[in-house]
Scaffold this motif. Sequence first.
Motif, short mmCIF file in Angstrom:
data_model
loop_
_atom_site.label_atom_id
_atom_site.label_comp_id
_atom_site.label_asym_id
_atom_site.label_seq_id
_atom_site.Cartn_x
_atom_site.Cartn_y
_atom_site.Cartn_z
N ILE A 35 36.37 8.47 7.88
CA ILE A 35 37.74 8.54 7.80
C ILE A 35 38.00 10.21 7.35
O ILE A 35 37.69 10.46 6.09
CB ILE A 35 38.43 7.67 6.98
CG1 ILE A 35 38.17 6.21 7.48
CG2 ILE A 35 39.78 8.06 6.79
CD1 ILE A 35 38.63 5.41 6.78
N GLY B 214 37.69 16.75 8.24
CA GLY B 214 37.57 18.22 7.79
C GLY B 214 36.02 18.89 7.82
O GLY B 214 35.31 18.19 8.43
N SER C 174 45.51 14.23 11.78
CA SER C 174 46.00 14.79 12.79
C SER C 174 45.12 15.06 14.01
O SER C 174 43.92 14.87 13.74
CB SER C 174 46.54 16.18 12.43
OG SER C 174 45.56 16.98 11.83
N PRO D 185 40.71 13.59 -2.80
CA PRO D 185 40.92 12.85 -3.83
C PRO D 185 42.17 12.39 -3.81
O PRO D 185 42.43 11.16 -3.97
CB PRO D 185 40.57 13.44 -5.05
CG PRO D 185 39.56 14.52 -4.85
CD PRO D 185 39.82 14.85 -3.27
N PRO E 154 34.88 13.15 -4.97
CA PRO E 154 34.43 13.35 -6.24
C PRO E 154 35.54 12.66 -7.35
O PRO E 154 36.59 12.60 -7.04
CB PRO E 154 34.58 14.78 -6.66
CG PRO E 154 35.04 15.61 -5.52
CD PRO E 154 35.31 14.28 -4.38
N MET F 116 27.23 12.84 -2.50
CA MET F 116 27.68 14.29 -2.52
C MET F 116 27.03 15.09 -1.80
O MET F 116 25.81 15.53 -2.51
CB MET F 116 27.55 14.64 -4.26
CG MET F 116 28.23 15.78 -4.77
SD MET F 116 29.73 16.10 -4.31
CE MET F 116 30.74 14.74 -4.97
N PRO F 117 27.38 15.79 -0.69
CA PRO F 117 26.60 16.68 -0.07
C PRO F 117 27.13 18.21 -0.38
O PRO F 117 27.73 18.33 -1.31
CB PRO F 117 27.00 16.56 1.34
CG PRO F 117 28.52 15.79 1.24
CD PRO F 117 28.50 15.25 -0.33
N ASN F 118 26.74 19.30 0.05
CA ASN F 118 27.19 20.52 0.02
C ASN F 118 27.61 21.00 1.31
O ASN F 118 27.25 20.51 2.32
CB ASN F 118 26.48 21.46 -1.05
CG ASN F 118 24.83 21.83 -0.36
OD1 ASN F 118 24.98 22.08 0.65
ND2 ASN F 118 24.13 21.99 -1.48
N1 LIG Z 1 33.73 20.78 1.36
C1 LIG Z 1 32.70 20.44 0.31
O1 LIG Z 1 31.69 21.31 0.37
C2 LIG Z 1 32.54 19.04 -0.30
C3 LIG Z 1 31.32 18.68 -0.59
C4 LIG Z 1 31.31 17.52 -1.40
C5 LIG Z 1 32.29 16.62 -1.21
N2 LIG Z 1 33.34 17.01 -0.72
C6 LIG Z 1 34.47 16.14 -0.79
O2 LIG Z 1 34.62 15.52 0.61
C7 LIG Z 1 35.74 15.08 0.60
C8 LIG Z 1 36.18 16.11 2.03
O3 LIG Z 1 36.29 17.13 1.81
P1 LIG Z 1 36.47 18.48 3.00
O4 LIG Z 1 36.09 19.75 2.40
O5 LIG Z 1 35.90 17.74 4.29
O6 LIG Z 1 38.19 18.40 3.07
P2 LIG Z 1 39.10 18.65 4.26
O7 LIG Z 1 38.27 19.77 5.14
O8 LIG Z 1 40.39 19.19 3.66
O9 LIG Z 1 39.12 17.44 5.30
C9 LIG Z 1 40.11 16.45 4.88
C10 LIG Z 1 40.26 15.59 5.85
O10 LIG Z 1 41.13 14.60 5.59
C11 LIG Z 1 42.05 14.33 6.53
N3 LIG Z 1 43.13 13.39 6.35
C12 LIG Z 1 44.02 13.74 5.23
N4 LIG Z 1 44.78 12.44 4.98
C13 LIG Z 1 44.28 11.42 5.93
C14 LIG Z 1 44.64 10.45 6.17
N5 LIG Z 1 45.65 9.73 5.59
N6 LIG Z 1 43.95 9.72 6.95
C15 LIG Z 1 43.00 10.13 7.79
N7 LIG Z 1 42.43 11.40 7.27
C16 LIG Z 1 43.17 12.36 6.36
C17 LIG Z 1 42.58 15.69 6.77
O11 LIG Z 1 43.42 16.01 8.06
P3 LIG Z 1 44.37 17.14 8.60
O12 LIG Z 1 43.60 17.73 9.48
O13 LIG Z 1 45.55 16.30 9.12
O14 LIG Z 1 44.75 17.81 7.20
C18 LIG Z 1 41.57 16.37 6.80
O15 LIG Z 1 40.74 16.68 8.09
C19 LIG Z 1 36.89 15.70 -0.55
O16 LIG Z 1 36.95 14.69 -1.34
C20 LIG Z 1 35.89 16.66 -1.11
O17 LIG Z 1 36.40 16.87 -2.72
C21 LIG Z 1 33.45 18.24 -0.26
#
Ligand SMILES: NC(=O)c1ccc[n+]([C@@H]2O[C@H](COP(=O)([O-])OP(=O)(O)OC[C@H]3O[C@@H](n4cnc5c(N)ncnc54)[C@H](OP(=O)(O)O)[C@@H]3O)[C@@H](O)[C@H]2O)c1
Length: 260
Positions: free
Chosen positions: A7, A10, A33, A68, A94, A118-120
Amino acid sequence: MIKISIIGAGAMGGAIAAGLSRAGYSVTVSNRSRGKLDALAADYGVAVTLSNVEAVKDADVVIFAVKPYVLPDVIAEVAPAIDFSRTAVASLVPGFTLDDLREALGAGSADAAIARVMPNTAAAVGRSMTFVCLNGRARSLEDLFKTMFDSIGTTAIVDERLFGAATALCSCGIAYAMRYIRAASEGGVELGFRASEACEYVCRTVEGAAALIEAQKIHPEAAIDNVTTPGGLTIKGLNAMEKSGFTAAVINGLKASAGK
Ligand SMILES: NC(=O)c1ccc[n+]([C@@H]2O[C@H](COP(=O)([O-])OP(=O)(O)OC[C@H]3O[C@@H](n4cnc5c(N)ncnc54)[C@H](OP(=O)(O)O)[C@@H]3O)[C@@H](O)[C@H]2O)c1
């Protein structure tokens, strides 16, 4: 075949979907979206849907990959549709402990298998250092989780008490490694290289250092001893860096990041 639903499409959800699909899992991704879903379907042939509830039906593993502040609403939306006797739940988010997740998932999840992951960002190139911690029920699924997340790099299973440290070391840590690369590249420019050349040369050097330590299975300090001629240039550089607080800066940064 194991069915995995993600789910959130992103940066992280998309990278995991790509890795898992390349590794042969049946993957479904839902997102708020459409745009990212279409790209994932076209590039990796994963099933996509705008319905989170549709995504979790019949899944063996559900992975939450949303920000979050969205997670509580997403959990409230999908938890009633999850059969916790057959579906394990994993969260990349997180700040939500295993207990927090179980509580948010509701009474029906009392015996659920739950994991924190927890990936990176190197997941995007299949080189993430990913940490997983498992609740009691999920421990029997350790091999499954390891194999799943090995599809985006290397996976280590850790106790939850080390999860904050693991996040600092490798999830935040990739930024710290990049800061070294940036600093060394800027030094390279001052020494006369173009910025793009300096960055490329530093990246190859860092890659080589990691490969050497891994191949020779030696402590970094022993590997450093192999490069430092007595009275030579390398030790002069190292000592100048330490005078500027290099090791202390890294350790202090990690401790601040881990909230210590
Ligand atoms: N990026 C990193 O390096 C990393 C590393 C470790 C952990 N994390 C954690 O992993 C999680 C995701 O991070 P990310 O970097 O992938 O964030 P992101 O790129 O902002 O992706 C989040 C996705 O969630 C979607 N979304 C929002 N509301 C939703 C809903 N109600 N139902 C379904 N989808 C929904 C968004 O859709 P839209 O396209 O419509 O905005 C977006 O595609 C976060 O909690 C982050 O802290 C990230």
